[in-house]
Design a protein around this motif. Structure first.
Motif, PDB file in Angstrom:
ATOM      1  N   TRP A  93       0.695  -1.247  -0.086  1.00 67.74           N
ATOM      2  CA  TRP A  93      -0.057   0.163  -0.015  1.00 67.74           C
ATOM      3  C   TRP A  93       0.789   1.321  -0.084  1.00 67.74           C
ATOM      4  O   TRP A  93       0.558   2.285  -0.659  1.00 67.74           O
ATOM      5  CB  TRP A  93      -0.977  -0.132   1.024  1.00 67.74           C
ATOM      6  N   ALA A  94       2.037   1.234   0.648  1.00 62.13           N
ATOM      7  CA  ALA A  94       2.794   2.438   0.756  1.00 62.13           C
ATOM      8  C   ALA A  94       3.188   3.020  -0.590  1.00 62.13           C
ATOM      9  O   ALA A  94       3.664   4.119  -0.889  1.00 62.13           O
ATOM     10  CB  ALA A  94       3.876   2.180   1.599  1.00 62.13           C
ATOM     11  N   ALA A  95       3.525   1.812  -1.643  1.00 65.38           N
ATOM     12  CA  ALA A  95       4.084   2.057  -2.783  1.00 65.38           C
ATOM     13  C   ALA A  95       3.173   2.685  -3.958  1.00 65.38           C
ATOM     14  O   ALA A  95       3.445   3.157  -4.901  1.00 65.38           O
ATOM     15  CB  ALA A  95       4.817   0.654  -3.428  1.00 65.38           C
ATOM     16  N   TYR A  96       1.956   2.627  -3.564  1.00 64.56           N
ATOM     17  CA  TYR A  96       0.888   3.152  -4.416  1.00 64.56           C
ATOM     18  C   TYR A  96       0.807   4.561  -4.539  1.00 64.56           C
ATOM     19  O   TYR A  96       0.927   5.078  -3.507  1.00 64.56           O
ATOM     20  CB  TYR A  96      -0.544   2.647  -4.170  1.00 64.56           C
ATOM     21  N   PRO A  97       0.601   5.247  -5.485  1.00 68.05           N
ATOM     22  CA  PRO A  97       0.633   6.817  -5.583  1.00 68.05           C
ATOM     23  C   PRO A  97      -0.998   7.034  -5.147  1.00 68.05           C
ATOM     24  O   PRO A  97      -1.607   6.374  -5.035  1.00 68.05           O
ATOM     25  CB  PRO A  97       0.794   7.159  -7.019  1.00 68.05           C
ATOM     26  N   GLU A  98      -1.050   8.343  -4.585  1.00 68.01           N
ATOM     27  CA  GLU A  98      -2.383   8.684  -4.004  1.00 68.01           C
ATOM     28  C   GLU A  98      -3.249   9.084  -5.256  1.00 68.01           C
ATOM     29  O   GLU A  98      -4.560   8.784  -4.947  1.00 68.01           O
ATOM     30  CB  GLU A  98      -2.133   9.907  -3.222  1.00 68.01           C
ATOM     31  N   ILE A 119      -3.009   0.854   8.638  1.00 69.64           N
ATOM     32  CA  ILE A 119      -2.852   1.617   7.279  1.00 69.64           C
ATOM     33  C   ILE A 119      -3.998   2.269   6.986  1.00 69.64           C
ATOM     34  O   ILE A 119      -5.240   1.846   7.075  1.00 69.64           O
ATOM     35  CB  ILE A 119      -2.703   0.423   6.109  1.00 69.64           C
ATOM     36  N   GLN A 120      -3.885   3.390   6.625  1.00 72.04           N
ATOM     37  CA  GLN A 120      -5.034   4.198   6.181  1.00 72.04           C
ATOM     38  C   GLN A 120      -4.564   4.865   5.077  1.00 72.04           C
ATOM     39  O   GLN A 120      -3.612   5.954   4.811  1.00 72.04           O
ATOM     40  CB  GLN A 120      -5.500   5.485   7.279  1.00 72.04           C
ATOM     41  N   LYS A 121      -5.225   4.398   3.698  1.00 72.69           N
ATOM     42  CA  LYS A 121      -4.553   4.888   2.319  1.00 72.69           C
ATOM     43  C   LYS A 121      -5.781   4.863   1.593  1.00 72.69           C
ATOM     44  O   LYS A 121      -6.482   4.222   1.410  1.00 72.69           O
ATOM     45  CB  LYS A 121      -3.612   3.600   1.723  1.00 72.69           C
ATOM     46  N   THR A 122      -5.791   6.090   0.845  1.00 70.37           N
ATOM     47  CA  THR A 122      -6.773   6.415  -0.169  1.00 70.37           C
ATOM     48  C   THR A 122      -6.135   6.641  -1.422  1.00 70.37           C
ATOM     49  O   THR A 122      -5.171   7.292  -1.540  1.00 70.37           O
ATOM     50  CB  THR A 122      -7.792   7.686   0.220  1.00 70.37           C
ATOM     51  N   ILE A 123      -6.572   6.059  -2.793  1.00 73.26           N
ATOM     52  CA  ILE A 123      -5.857   5.902  -4.055  1.00 73.26           C
ATOM     53  C   ILE A 123      -7.327   6.436  -5.006  1.00 73.26           C
ATOM     54  O   ILE A 123      -8.157   5.763  -4.932  1.00 73.26           O
ATOM     55  CB  ILE A 123      -5.436   4.685  -4.373  1.00 73.26           C
ATOM     56  N   LYS A 124      -6.872   7.280  -6.012  1.00 79.59           N
ATOM     57  CA  LYS A 124      -7.631   7.689  -6.996  1.00 79.59           C
ATOM     58  C   LYS A 124      -7.075   7.073  -8.327  1.00 79.59           C
ATOM     59  O   LYS A 124      -6.037   7.316  -8.633  1.00 79.59           O
ATOM     60  CB  LYS A 124      -7.925   9.295  -6.958  1.00 79.59           C
ATOM     61  N   GLY A 125      -8.075   6.514  -9.090  1.00 79.55           N
ATOM     62  CA  GLY A 125      -7.530   6.071 -10.162  1.00 79.55           C
ATOM     63  C   GLY A 125      -8.420   5.775 -11.392  1.00 79.55           C
ATOM     64  O   GLY A 125      -9.688   6.007 -11.045  1.00 79.55           O
ATOM     65  N   ASN A 126      -8.082   5.355 -12.347  1.00 79.20           N
ATOM     66  CA  ASN A 126      -9.029   4.804 -13.370  1.00 79.20           C
ATOM     67  C   ASN A 126      -8.155   3.608 -13.920  1.00 79.20           C
ATOM     68  O   ASN A 126      -7.669   2.969 -13.232  1.00 79.20           O
ATOM     69  CB  ASN A 126      -9.480   5.891 -14.428  1.00 79.20           C
ATOM     70  N   ASN A 127      -8.670   3.372 -15.402  1.00 76.34           N
ATOM     71  CA  ASN A 127      -7.931   2.044 -15.956  1.00 76.34           C
ATOM     72  C   ASN A 127      -6.385   2.148 -16.067  1.00 76.34           C
ATOM     73  O   ASN A 127      -5.737   1.259 -16.364  1.00 76.34           O
ATOM     74  CB  ASN A 127      -8.514   1.819 -17.361  1.00 76.34           C
TER      75      ASN A 127
END
Length: 153
Positions: A93-98, A119-127
């Motif tokens: 999770w730490a490696a994913y960009p926000e 862990i508290q992680k929020t990620i915005k994305g699409n395909n």
């Protein structure tokens, strides 16, 4: 001989301690959750939120262009939820960009939040997000029909 027996007993206890600690730090708690929010697009993309808790409870809030409009709750098999949480806690999770680059704002986007005691992680994305995150969003979507949702409001 007495000392050898005591030494072996002591070694046995000291060897078990790290395993017990490791198991406790990786424990899945009922209040751990993963939240998926699907946003709109220039069209009729479904807009909703799914919250899955580690104990199998699901909350669903349908906003537009979905079969379920309103606030719903349901339950999936707790063992299935437990297995999913065991899998996703192995993600880095730490490696994913926000936020992943958005290549086309017309395509549907998601926001994924993972919340545990550590862990508290929020990620915005699409395909363009990592494959395992996209697969996780699809898996969460699949739980909606399996949960036999009941309308709350």
């Amino acid at each position: 001989m007495k000392y050898l027996t005591l030494l072996l007993i002591f070694c046995g206890f000291s060897c078990k301690t790290p395993n017990n600690i490791k198991q406790n730090t990786n424990k899945t708690y009922d209040d751990d959750f993963v939240l998926l929010q699907r946003g709109g697009c220039f069209g009729t993309c479904p807009i909703y939120e799914i919250t899955l808790y580690a104990n199998g409870k699901i909350n669903y809030k349908g906003k537009a262009y979905t079969d379920y409009i309103g606030f719903y709750t349901g339950q999936i098999d707790p063992q299935i939820a437990y297995n999913l949480f065991n899998k996703i806690k192995t993600y880095n999770w730490a490696a994913y960009p926000e936020k992943y680059p958005i290549d086309n704002v017309d395509f549907p986007q998601f926001q994924l939040s993972y919340n545990t005691k550590k862990i508290q992680k929020t990620i915005k994305g699409n395909n363009r997000a990592d494959t395992e995150l996209i697969e996780l969003t699809k898996e969460l979507d699949g739980f909606v029909k399996k949960a036999e949702l009941k309308l709350i409001e």
